[in-house]
Write an enzyme that holds these catalytic residues in place. Sequence first.
Site, short mmCIF file in Angstrom:
data_model
loop_
_atom_site.label_atom_id
_atom_site.label_comp_id
_atom_site.label_asym_id
_atom_site.label_seq_id
_atom_site.Cartn_x
_atom_site.Cartn_y
_atom_site.Cartn_z
N HIS A 196 -5.83 1.94 0.83
CA HIS A 196 -4.99 1.19 1.76
C HIS A 196 -5.67 -0.08 2.28
CE1 HIS A 196 -1.41 0.66 3.87
NE2 HIS A 196 -1.34 1.77 4.58
N ASP A 237 -1.19 -2.58 0.02
CA ASP A 237 -0.30 -2.32 1.16
C ASP A 237 0.70 -1.23 0.80
OD1 ASP A 237 -1.58 -4.31 2.58
OD2 ASP A 237 -0.17 -5.87 1.93
#
Length: 533
Positions: free
Chosen positions: A505, A509
């Site tokens: 992450h 995204d």
Amino acid sequence: MSRYVFKLPDLGEGTVSAEIVAWHVKPGDVVAEEAVIVEVMTDKASVEVPAPVSGRVLSTSGAPGDLVAVGAELIVFETDVDAASPPASAPAAAASAASTAASTAAGGGASASRGSGGAFAPKGGGGAQPAGAHAGHASASGASAASSPGGTATTGASAGQSVARVGSATSAAGASTAPSAGSAAPAAGAASPAGGSAGRGGGGSLAAAGIGATSVASANAVSRAANGSANGHARNGRTDRVATSPAIRRRAHEAGVDLTQLAGSGPNGRILREDFEAFVSSRSGPKLVRSRPAEMRSSNEPETEEIKVIGIRRVIAQRMSDAKRNIPHFAYVEEIDVTELESLRRHLNSKLEKGSPSLTYLPFIVSALVRVLREFPQCNALYDSDRNVIVRHRSVHMGVATQTPDGLKVPVVRDAQSLGLWDLAAEMRRVTEAARTNKATRDELSGSTITVTSLGKLGGIASTPIINAPEVSIIGINRAVERPMVYNGAITIRRMMNLSSSFDHRFVDGFDAAAMIQALKERIENPATIFID
């Protein structure tokens, strides 16, 4: 008594230490030169280390699971094993006989050192090393000895008392016989204190002090005698010379299987995984005892079992821990209708010749994935933490997580984007089988840019796969099942599968991750588009 101190050699690629996985000898054993004495593991590979000399094992250093530095003492041999010693194995007896014959034929001592063609030879070639050079040192009582890479020779013998290391066409009478094609010649100036020199030619054994005029034919004859029983398997009841992989050797040890009883179907009688499993399945014996209530257990049955975490299992544990600790995983699960894909798969498999391997879902999904990644290059990338740089790749080097007897490995299909469906399926089968049988090269086990993982029919409903660092994405394929679904306004039976994906992450995204999986879903549910660029 002549002693030879063998030190952990340089295993290449900047390795500074190795973990001991398993010893194949113990103090008191008499071993022949080139017999496997210990299995070690570096960060790159598992390595079987051969004995540099023939002799009796006096001591070993380190236990399975211990880390040993390159150049640290590993094992000490007594090299002048004589008739007064306890009964020796066939190879040791043959070596002793050869030593006696050689001493009679030629007196005078010459020290031998490994040349550039020898196993674990240092970069730059062979030849005698000064005391303390490389991984060894030399000391003497009455005579000096040349150091060889990875070992130390110490002797109390006079010039006329020699030790023969048989099996080579190399003479120690001041010149060596012609080495085989492709072998390395001894380095110039590798002279022993007695004026003789000996190098390792073509990977063969050393000829040490006093062999003198022993002919090539005689050396070869003694070498054959030193090989022991048929197929070179018998070594005082040990199986260290059986041709097989470290994984099979370890499984045999755990199962109490004598590998000398197996007939290998591989090249030169090598025992393959299939041979081992067929033998175990055909063997009658005690069945596995499942957990039982305490009152039903035998009083001498242990309550617990401790298994030391070593070898590849330790490496896997460390890498998984590092990935989970350092990477903020973003998990995304999507349901996919694979009914049409199943129809296509069945149709293509029906056209195969009898005996040909059938297609699974995996090559279809990978074919779709390599096309989708063109739209989402941020998911086909590696994070270089040392430089704090994301490296995106145009080519897709697909890692395929594979369960093996040694644990989880990730063999790599290079340039998956350039392969058609059938070639992709064949290459995936090849690299995964190579990983399972310990035949995969280092290159085949490294360099992936994204990984897929599947447990097949055991895949469950969903999973949360751990990213194979330094990659930033992993796609998990779950089990396909038929169940009632609403399709075109009516309840009907459809074949459904979940894809479970994880993303780093920090660099992918959530929106991009979900969009990539949705694009993959669209191609899989409309399988004709898998083949359209």
